[in-house]
Write a protein that holds these residues in place. Sequence first.
Motif, PDB file in Angstrom:
ATOM      1  N   VAL A 280     -30.464 -76.582 -11.519  1.00 34.94           N
ATOM      2  CA  VAL A 280     -29.561 -75.834 -10.653  1.00 34.94           C
ATOM      3  C   VAL A 280     -30.270 -74.550 -10.229  1.00 34.94           C
ATOM      4  CG1 VAL A 280     -27.573 -76.770 -11.911  1.00 34.94           C
ATOM      5  CG2 VAL A 280     -28.447 -74.497 -12.505  1.00 34.94           C
ATOM      6  N   GLY A 281     -29.603 -73.734  -9.414  1.00 37.23           N
ATOM      7  CA  GLY A 281     -30.147 -72.431  -9.030  1.00 37.23           C
ATOM      8  C   GLY A 281     -29.463 -71.886  -7.802  1.00 37.23           C
ATOM      9  N   VAL A 282     -29.685 -70.610  -7.511  1.00 36.84           N
ATOM     10  CA  VAL A 282     -29.082 -70.003  -6.319  1.00 36.84           C
ATOM     11  C   VAL A 282     -29.958 -70.285  -5.102  1.00 36.84           C
ATOM     12  CG1 VAL A 282     -27.919 -68.190  -7.620  1.00 36.84           C
ATOM     13  CG2 VAL A 282     -30.202 -67.769  -6.704  1.00 36.84           C
ATOM     14  N   PRO A 283     -29.341 -70.484  -3.925  1.00 32.27           N
ATOM     15  CA  PRO A 283     -30.122 -70.697  -2.706  1.00 32.27           C
ATOM     16  C   PRO A 283     -30.713 -69.390  -2.181  1.00 32.27           C
ATOM     17  CG  PRO A 283     -27.773 -70.796  -2.207  1.00 32.27           C
ATOM     18  CD  PRO A 283     -27.892 -70.629  -3.698  1.00 32.27           C
ATOM     19  N   LEU A 284     -31.990 -69.435  -1.812  1.00 33.06           N
ATOM     20  CA  LEU A 284     -32.698 -68.268  -1.288  1.00 33.06           C
ATOM     21  C   LEU A 284     -33.250 -68.545   0.098  1.00 33.06           C
ATOM     22  CD1 LEU A 284     -35.007 -67.199  -4.282  1.00 33.06           C
ATOM     23  CD2 LEU A 284     -32.671 -66.441  -3.831  1.00 33.06           C
ATOM     24  N   LEU A 285     -33.487 -67.498   0.840  1.00 33.99           N
ATOM     25  CA  LEU A 285     -34.442 -67.487   1.939  1.00 33.99           C
ATOM     26  C   LEU A 285     -35.663 -66.695   1.471  1.00 33.99           C
ATOM     27  CD1 LEU A 285     -32.321 -66.789   5.172  1.00 33.99           C
ATOM     28  CD2 LEU A 285     -33.217 -68.977   4.360  1.00 33.99           C
ATOM     29  N   SER A 286     -36.821 -67.035   2.036  1.00 39.30           N
ATOM     30  CA  SER A 286     -38.071 -66.321   1.749  1.00 39.30           C
ATOM     31  C   SER A 286     -38.538 -66.488   0.314  1.00 39.30           C
ATOM     32  CB  SER A 286     -37.950 -64.823   2.069  1.00 39.30           C
ATOM     33  OG  SER A 286     -37.493 -64.605   3.372  1.00 39.30           O
ATOM     34  N   MET A 287     -38.314 -67.666  -0.284  1.00 41.65           N
ATOM     35  CA  MET A 287     -38.785 -67.886  -1.647  1.00 41.65           C
ATOM     36  C   MET A 287     -40.293 -67.673  -1.729  1.00 41.65           C
ATOM     37  SD  MET A 287     -38.576 -71.236  -4.135  1.00 41.65           S
ATOM     38  CE  MET A 287     -36.803 -71.336  -4.158  1.00 41.65           C
TER      39      MET A 287
END
Length: 438
Positions: A406-413
């Motif tokens: 699982v995990g939080v959605p990011l931009l610019s990983m």
Amino acid sequence: MSDQASDHQLSGAVDAYVADLAAFIEASPSSYHAAAEVARRTENAGFLRVAETDAWPTEPGRYVVVRDGAVIAWAVPEGAGPTTPFHVLGAHTDSPSFKLKPKPTIEAQGWLQAGVEVYGGPLLNSWLDRELELAGRIVTRDGHERLVRTGPMLRIPQLAIHLDRGVTTEGLTLDKQRHMQPVWGLEADAPRSGADVIGLLAAAAGVSAADVLGYDILLADTQPPARFGQGRQLFASRRLDNLSSVHAGVVALLAAADSGATGQIAMLAAFDHEELGSESRSGANGPFLEDVLTRVTEGLGAGPSDRRRAFAASWVVSADAGHSVHPNHPDKHDPVNRPVAGGGPLLKINANQRYATDAPGAALWARVCETAGVPYQEFVSNNSVPCGTTIGPLTATRLGIATLDVGVPLLSMHSARELCHVNDVVSLAGAVTAFFAM
């Protein structure tokens, strides 16, 4: 309670959580600082710090142990026995960056630079023109290990457009060796200051440069985390991959320990070196978690068969940041499964076992989020864009414990500064808290 009062209370909880996440990130410029911050917070909450070289207590209680840049904390409830299962939240403390080389002081064209090598897979261009610090650990002549950070000290300068006219039409090309060495001063000023890179670290640690015999030092961005955008719902920071998960684990573990839940042993396992493949004594593919699980079960009177029974009833939730759909690059994502920032934490799925989620794990996550009252989103890669991997498959393979990702959605990983939605980090903590209590 009126809807308006309820909304105000919820907004206040989000504000408090995000402020605490920002403080956690500010205290954790390196994996070593992150492990120390987890230990500090748990010790302040009544956890006993134990050393691997000592005999550990066998009675129920709260404990934490640090190995290099990794940390494991757990709460053994009253009534726990040899076959009591574990609910483990796995995460990692490191992020892509640049690591200091031996002989790190470089003199070039009148400038003083620091010799660094690439750590993991950073987006190189995102590190340009930022005020950076050195952060990590040094070991002195007496064998003592000290955490150190310099504050803003370095910068990787981009070439001016006047000297690279093609950059706007042909794109930016960066050589990892020639173009990514930061500047921190001028040769002309060195005689007055007598400084070199080791001297900077020694001064920050309050020791003599001659006493610094070893170091693990990385670059870190110094810009503070910030909320912005419509309703201040967006959150930008360094190291959201993966301090967002480590922080959620700490918050959830403290809540679980205070609740007195008795069905399982709640545990946070935050590893180092995930960005390098986890192949180290403090990485997820090393022995750290197994060592701790073995010692905890032995303390509860378990033999090998009991331990396997406990593992068979246990779960690991591998929490690592994932991808939100990028509005400027929608073709890089699956055409149907398109998670968006603010829509809840991700359940990460991959047919080739780059993530460990299977049907039982998906069902567990659905129940966890339902219990917590938070939404979640499924993530799967575009078939033409292979995904990375996590500690999930490594942990499942090494220990045989059922695992999901699982995990939080990011931009610019993997940028020096990543972006998420504030609701997602709060929802992840809520879901992990429910997981620890199930």
